[in-house]
Design an enzyme around this catalytic site. Structure first.
Site, PDB file in Angstrom:
ATOM      1  N   GLU A 118       1.655  -5.022  -6.693  1.00 45.13           N
ATOM      2  CA  GLU A 118       2.977  -3.979  -7.267  1.00 45.13           C
ATOM      3  C   GLU A 118       3.333  -2.631  -7.771  1.00 45.13           C
ATOM      4  OE1 GLU A 118       8.096  -4.967  -7.157  1.00 45.13           O
ATOM      5  OE2 GLU A 118       5.905  -6.516  -8.265  1.00 45.13           O
ATOM      6  N   ASP A 161       2.636  -9.237  -7.884  1.00 38.56           N
ATOM      7  CA  ASP A 161       3.767  -8.585  -8.802  1.00 38.56           C
ATOM      8  C   ASP A 161       4.012  -7.915  -9.337  1.00 38.56           C
ATOM      9  OD1 ASP A 161       6.602  -9.015  -8.462  1.00 38.56           O
ATOM     10  OD2 ASP A 161       6.835 -10.253  -9.616  1.00 38.56           O
TER      11      ASP A 161
END
Ligand code: CA
Length: 489
Positions: free
Chosen positions: A263, A233
């Site tokens: 990400e 993340d």
């Protein structure tokens, strides 16, 4: 086999996700899914309300009575481990969502020296440094040092969003002064001057004890859960130096075949590409630029030039490392990066990511199962209905049965594009044709080996049959704002 991922959650999902996933495994396998991205399994500051990104204790996967109870929003540790085991029995790989950037919900406050920064330019200091109280001590009393006795204190954090001074809480972005510096780590995205800080208590990756603890933790996590890959993340906010060291450790010491998907949310594929270069191509990245192309195409209707749909995408730049998606839990309506692709365009977008040669597609849960939810925006309560993309199972089936072999593209008209998948020894291939305007057609030469053959639309959108001539040439058609996948009968 053509791999395909399902993002098995969305922001507003309710109920025990681990058990729901276990129940739906057979269906997912039949639809052709080969991998699943599950949300973060770690205990959050908001307990069962937390979505998994407001991380409190990385070693609590729904095992300890912390932050209001034992389970997380998605279930207990036993249910999580059982879901992974059953996915493996069904031949589906599991990618775990990992949040490295921050922590929330410290157990005790400490006296720290901080300075406030301008939120628009985090390199700009507001006023003089001062001392204040901040919740930077994490003791995890409910876990009582099981699995790790590491205690987090202010030396493990570089910044925080809330401090107490003279009994008063002050919100903002505060740079914590510690042994590793009084300025932010420079090895991060330069958006807002320096984008090290995102939320909560920002982890200080220049602290070598933190790096060691995070290596110990991921060793424990991989051994405990047996997941096959990691979805990392918020990587714009993390030190590239740390990521390089940590991912190299995973790939060399723990699990060489660990799939790592980042990400790194940027609209420019060059920046995503530079980032993956820096991690020595050990990491795949979500194709945010392609998502934004879909978003714009869905808004602009027939005024969008469909021949440019892949332009600027990470798929075009570094296909092997790209993961294509139409929508996710951040872009869905009412969420932080809201850029929901309009319903009419989703069949076209899914055809592109599922049937193109080089894409590794990721399907979003509500597009398969539908979703309904309510949230407030600017004080107003809004109800959102996300209908299923009805054609999606057909497109998944087409991916499984036909979308193989070399691709010949006909991206030569602003409202109608097509591509041929030539097939291989095992699979027959198909012709995919898309229109974002009127009914469209494309004259395609399939070669003598396909002379005098009959084709039908596998999706059922068109009922007509198409015949190739003695040279294997035919005019393939598509209905207005639609997709057809022509296969040889
Ligand atoms: Ca950070």
């Amino acid at each position: 086999m053509n791999g395909v991922i399902i993002q098995f959650f969305h922001w507003y999902h309710e109920g025990n996700l681990w058990n729901e996933f276990t129940k739906k495994l057979d269906d997912l396998k039949n639809l052709g899914f080969t991998a699943v991205w599950l949300p973060p399994a770690t205990k959050c500051v908001l307990g069962q309300e937390g979505r998994g990104y407001d991380i409190y204790d990385l070693y609590d996967l729904g095992e300890f009575n912390q932050k209001g109870g034992i389970p997380t929003r998605y279930g207990t540790k036993d249910e999580y481990l059982s879901a992974i085991k059953k996915a493996h029995e069904a031949g589906i790989s599991v990618y775990a969502d990992i949040v490295l950037n921050h922590r929330m919900g410290g157990d005790e406050s400490e006296t720290v020296t901080v300075h406030q920064v301008n939120e628009e330019n985090r390199n700009e200091t507001i006023g003089e440094p001062f001392t204040a109280k901040a919740y930077t001590k994490f003791l995890f009393p409910g876990r009582d040092r099981k699995y790790s006795d590491f205690i987090w204190d202010y030396t493990c954090f570089s910044g925080i969003d809330s401090i107490q001074k003279d009994q008063e809480e002050i919100k903002g972005i505060f740079k914590i002064h510690n042994e590793y510096g009084t300025e932010w780590n420079p090895a991060v995205s330069h958006q807002f001057g320096n984008y090290d800080y995102l939320m909560g208590a920002d982890v200080e990756y220049r602290n070598p004890y933190v790096v060691t603890e995070m290596k110990n933790w991921i060793k424990w996590y991989l051994e405990t859960t047996h997941v096959d890959g990691l979805r990392l993340d918020a990587l714009k906010h993390l030190s590239v130096d740390f990521l390089q060291e940590w991912i190299t450790y995973i790939k060399t010491e723990l699990k060489p075949d660990c799939y790592i998907l980042g990400e790194f949310w940027k609209q420019e594929s060059e920046k995503i590409s530079d980032f993956s270069d820096k991690i020595n191509d050990m990491i795949s990245c979500f194709d945010a630029p392609l998502h934004y192309n879909f978003f714009r195409a869905s808004k602009d209707g027939r005024n969008y030039d469909l021949s440019q749909i892949l332009k600027g995408s990470f798929l075009e730049k570094k296909p092997v490392l790209s993961v294509s998606f139409v929508e996710n839990h951040d872009t869905q309506k009412l969420q932080s990066l809201e850029s929901a692709v309009k319903d009419w365009f989703k069949p076209l977008a899914y055809a592109i990511i599922l049937l193109s040669e080089e894409a590794y597609p990721c399907v979003f849960y509500p597009d398969l199962f539908g979703a309904e939810y309510t949230d407030t925006k600017d004080g107003e309560e809004i109800k959102v209905i996300m209908p299923k993309v009805e054609i999606l199972p057909k497109l998944l089936e087409a991916r499984k049965q036909f979308a193989y072999g070399e691709q010949i593209s006909y991206f030569d008209h602003p409202n109608c594009i097509a591509w041929v998948r030539k097939g291989n020894n095992e699979y027959p291939g198909c012709i995919v044709i898309l229109s974002n305007g009127e009914n469209g057609y494309k004259d395609i030469e399939l070669g003598k080996e396909n002379a005098d053959s009959v084709y039908r639309d596998f999706t059922g959108q068109r009922k007509d049959e198409i015949k190739t001539d003695e040279n294997g040439k035919a005019r393939f058609v598509v209905s207005s704002q639609s997709v057809s996948v022509w296969i040889k009968v």
